[in-house]
Write an enzyme that holds these catalytic residues in place. Structure first.
Site: not given
Length: 504
Positions: A134, A149, A173, A254, A304, A309, A312
């Site tokens: 600070c 420290h 730390c 699990c 129709c 497709c 493709c």
């Protein structure tokens, strides 16, 4: 846990508070012994589909943790803080810890963040200085961990609080380049009682979360853990179902609700498939077809029959799936059903649709038993009222009418079992073993439906004593059919008899 490292806390003896939660299994007590984690384990003869496990309280967990640290400090010359740090770094694996520490002691301590001795007592000190967090200056209360420290007390406290709020129990730390772990004694000097309590609960959780043989009960607000020595590597040959003291039954492997007889790898694949496929499978089956060339799913949005497709660009007939080039100008009708090209396309689509229909067969039955189990939960309230009325209409005590609740209990268990038999059967390769499994599945399903019908209908056609005996007899039979199915499946898993259509 606030006195985790006090000598008196380490020496205190705890009563054995381990509780056996295997009330649904038939078992016989034999001699007890102590396992490697310090828990008392009673050796029992169990059914083939059962596994050995223990329910442990927080009190027992702390006692075991302290015992493990005591044992190691008697072997290697380290402080309790350092031993705790090593244990946590090596995931509570004593053998791996000792092996690595003996080979490279300084490196092991450094990696665990406890390389510096914690024997020096850390205290809050007042002196002139500047906080590097600070940047306040003046005569301030400062604090430092074993690495020295130093930061002002307010910043250190805020730093620890923020890490604890994020669920961290191993806190380094505040110095950016420092890997030293802040000791429990240091944290005790800085935090208030409320924050300390949260920190100690995190320590409890980390002890379980970091231990391969421990798992918290997933029930809300339950503080029990389960100790079970089934390894992850064995989950393709065993379904480790456990029951907590709170009544919650789940898979130790699990963490899902009980899914016997399906093994964990198949559960994962099945649930993912259900999530991906089930919501749209019925609609796809009814409203779409697949491109005969690339198998892309196509929805018809007009009258129709000439389809192209989008993927493709293959042109084909919606009715017979043959190439459109063979259809001339008959755009809205098709009379070429027996053409070889059309037959080949239909065969390919037929196989794809058969695969979808097979999935829907198993999924619909899986979902049906899941829904029935939910309705059986609603049956509990009705059963409670019925039991009360039985007492009014007869001279039976509350204990004597428990047969009805016990029947509903076994119904719910069997619905859960039947649900997962369909997931298991979906992935089974067709052979003689599968036929036997489906016979056991059918027998259990029929027995469950008979008991369910008996429990739901009023007993107007017979006396209460006759009704009670019928329910008791069918409850025993249903339980026995469930045991037969689960035992045979478990033996098949152990012997490697089951063959799957997917890799597990």
């Amino acid at each position: 846990m606030s006195d985790l490292l006090d000598d008196e806390f380490y020496e205190e003896e705890f009563e054995n508070d381990l509780l056996d939660a295997s009330e649904f299994e038939d078992e016989f007590d034999e001699d007890a012994e102590i396992d490697d984690d310090g828990f008392t384990v009673e050796r029992k003869r169990r059914r083939a589909h059962s596994v050995s496990y223990r329910v442990v309280s927080v009190r027992d967990l702390r006692a075991s943790l302290n015992e493990k640290i005591n044992q190691l400090t008697s072997i290697i010359d380290l402080t309790r803080e350092q031993v705790l740090g090593l244990y946590r770094y090596f995931k509570w694996n004593r053998e791996r810890l000792l092996e690595r520490y003996i080979d490279a002691p300084e490196e092991s301590l450094q990696k665990a963040g406890v390389g510096l001795s914690g024997s020096k007592q850390r205290e809050v000190v007042h002196h002139e200085g500047t906080c590097e967090i600070c940047y306040d200056e003046g005569c301030l209360p400062f604090f430092s961990a074993e690495c020295d420290h130093e930061f002002c007390l307010a910043c250190y406290r805020q730093y620890l609080d923020s890490r604890i709020s994020e669920g961290e129990s191993v806190i380094q730390c505040p110095e950016e380049s420092c890997t030293q772990i802040v000791s429990i004694q240091s944290i005790t000097k800085v935090l208030d009682e409320k924050s300390l309590d949260r920190y100690h609960r995190l320590l409890d959780r980390s002890f379980v979360d970091d231990n391969d043989h421990l798992r918290w009960c997933p029930a809300p607000d339950c503080e029990f853990a389960i100790e079970c020595h089934v390894t992850q590597a064995s989950l393709s040959s065993v379904v480790p179902t456990v029951t907590c003291n709170c009544g919650k039954q789940f898979c130790f492997g699990c963490g899902h609700d009980n899914h016997q007889p399906t093994i964990c790898p198949l559960v994962k694949i099945w649930l993912q498939k259900c999530q991906d496929d089930s919501e749209t499978a019925n609609w796809i089956h009814a409203n779409t077809k697949e491109c005969p060339k690339c198998s892309t799913t196509i929805e018809k949005n007009g009258g129709c029959n000439h389809m192209t497709c989008k993927k493709c660009k293959y042109e084909f007939c919606w009715v017979c799936l043959g190439p459109w080039t063979e259809h001339g100008n008959n755009w809205y009708t098709c009379n070429r059903y027996e053409e070889k090209s059309s037959t080949s396309a239909r065969d390919s689509q037929s196989k794809s649709r058969a695969s979808l229909e097979r999935y829907l067969h198993y999924y619909n039955r899986f979902a049906n038993h899941e829904q029935s189990a939910k309705l059986d939960h609603e049956l509990y309230e009705h059963t409670h009222k019925r039991m009360t009325q039985m007492q009014v209409d007869s001279n039976l005590s509350w204990v004597e009418v428990q047969f009805l609740k016990n029947a509903v209990d076994i119904l719910f268990q069997c619905r859960q079992t039947l649900k997962w038999t369909y997931a298991f059967a979906y992935y089974l390769a067709r052979n003689n073993q599968t036929e036997i499994f489906e016979d056991n599945q059918r027998d259990l399903e029929l027995a469950v439906e008979n008991l369910s019908e008996l429990c739901e209908r009023p007993c107007q056609d017979c006396s209460l004593s006759v009704f009670k005996q019928r329910v008791l007899d069918k409850t025993v039979y249903v339980r026995s059919r469930r045991d037969v199915l689960l035992d045979d499946t478990a033996r098949g898993l152990a012997e490697g008899r089951w063959e799957y259509v997917v890799d597990v």
